[in-house]
Design an enzyme around this catalytic site. Structure first.
Site, mmCIF file in Angstrom:
data_model
loop_
_atom_site.group_PDB
_atom_site.id
_atom_site.type_symbol
_atom_site.label_atom_id
_atom_site.label_comp_id
_atom_site.label_asym_id
_atom_site.label_seq_id
_atom_site.Cartn_x
_atom_site.Cartn_y
_atom_site.Cartn_z
ATOM 1 N N PRO A 57 -5.780 -12.633 1.398
ATOM 2 C CA PRO A 57 -4.681 -13.210 2.185
ATOM 3 C C PRO A 57 -5.205 -13.688 3.515
ATOM 4 C CG PRO A 57 -4.445 -10.611 1.951
ATOM 5 C CD PRO A 57 -5.744 -11.052 1.478
ATOM 6 N N GLU A 58 -4.826 -14.985 3.557
ATOM 7 C CA GLU A 58 -5.131 -15.822 4.792
ATOM 8 C C GLU A 58 -3.664 -15.879 5.549
ATOM 9 O OE1 GLU A 58 -7.635 -19.131 4.032
ATOM 10 O OE2 GLU A 58 -8.581 -18.173 2.212
#
Length: 302
Positions: free
Chosen positions: A2-3
DNA sequence: CGCCACTCCTGTAGGC
DNA sequence: TGCCTACAGGAGTGGC
């Protein structure tokens, strides 16, 4: 992994489902991920509290109420899953928040790189939360002007790839989007940060905004494990231009995409579209443009 | 101070 | 088919 776009997708989906709800019980179901010092506090002090806010800063999420802030970092494989009804915990579940209406929020993280931490005050100012105070610009929350970014890059001797990954400079970019942004900007990942001209930093800013905007529109990127709070995959993985595509033709010029390890991270780029250059720093007008459509949204941060 | 290597961790994919 | 190993990397830390 997850960014910013994945974390923002989670925030968007989850907000209407949990804001306003009352916590009946918070249960720490694993000894990892939840910061040791606040394991007991979480179960003791969250019961009965109401969720007022759900905010994002960089790759962090903060669940807020009258006198608490619950900080989440999803690490490599963290998921926040919304359950409409009470659901048995699966392996690698670290925290279960049960609401008074019977729904639940599960934090799952097989690789346990994530972090959960409780602070005994309302979110309000992110400066009070050390993890957030350390972060640099958030591309969605703060306008990044090309000129101010260029000034910061002038002081850095490391490569532009490393600068993009430095959360103290810009927060929210991880390994996937760093490659994608640099491809869109036509900048070689090994280019020294301080050698970029103002014009190229302006292109970098545009590429940054456009790439994150598009990824958010598509619900994030699922390489292996990312799921939104209802268990769905993202859509941006089908639109990656270079990440994970070494040996395949560049979508722009058909040159084969290369891969190089930079600072221990796989980095993908087109050797023709992303030439290494020695920029002069004179030319090019810099306007105060904000990053794409970003920077217009306001939350309670700041 | 800057930069690098190392560390945490487990699911997945590839080789044999 | 099954086992083993390499690999993926965010962020903090410590060494040089």
């Amino acid at each position: 992994m997850p960014e910013l776009p994945e974390v923002e997708t989670i925030r968007t989906f989850l907000s209407p489902l949990i804001i306003g709800k009352q916590i009946r019980r918070a249960r720490v179901t694993s000894k990892r991920v939840v910061e040791e010092a606040c394991r007991d506090d979480i179960s003791r002090s969250l019961a009965g509290k109401r969720i007022r806010t759900f905010q994002r800063r960089g790759k962090y999420l903060v669940l807020g109420g009258e006198n608490f802030s619950l900080l989440f970092h999803l690490g490599m494989s963290g998921r926040l899953i919304f359950m409409p009804h009470a659901t048995p915990v699966v392996p690698h579940t670290h925290l279960v928040i049960s609401f008074s209406d019977g729904s639940q929020l599960h934090f799952q993280d097989p690789r346990a790189f994530g972090r959960i931490k409780l602070y005994p005050f309302a979110p309000g100012s992110p400066r009070r939360i050390p993890e957030l105070a350390r972060l640099g610009w958030d591309p969605l929350e703060d306008g990044i002007t090309p000129l101010s970014l260029w000034q910061c890059l002038q002081r850095r001797k490391s490569t532009i790839k490393q600068s993009l990954l430095d959360q103290h400079l810009i927060s929210g970019i991880g390994n996937i989007y760093a490659s994608e942004i640099l491809f869109r900007a036509g900048i070689h990942p090994l280019q020294p940060s301080h050698r970029l001209s103002k014009a190229r930093v302006k292109r970098l800013c545009q590429a940054l905004g456009e790439t994150l905007d598009e990824a958010i529109r598509r619900g994030g990127t699922t390489i292996l494990s990312f799921r939104d709070p209802e268990g769905r995959r993202g859509g941006f993985q089908d639109h990656l231009q270079v990440y994970g595509r070494n040996g395949q033709p560049c979508p722009r010029c058909r040159t084969l995409i290369g891969k190089e390890i930079i600072a221990g991270r796989s980095t993908y780029f087109c050797p023709r579209c992303q030439r290494r250059k020695r920029d002069s720093t004179s030319s090019a007008s810099l306007t105060g443009d904000r990053v794409g459509e970003l920077g217009k949204r306001l939350h309670d941060f700041g």
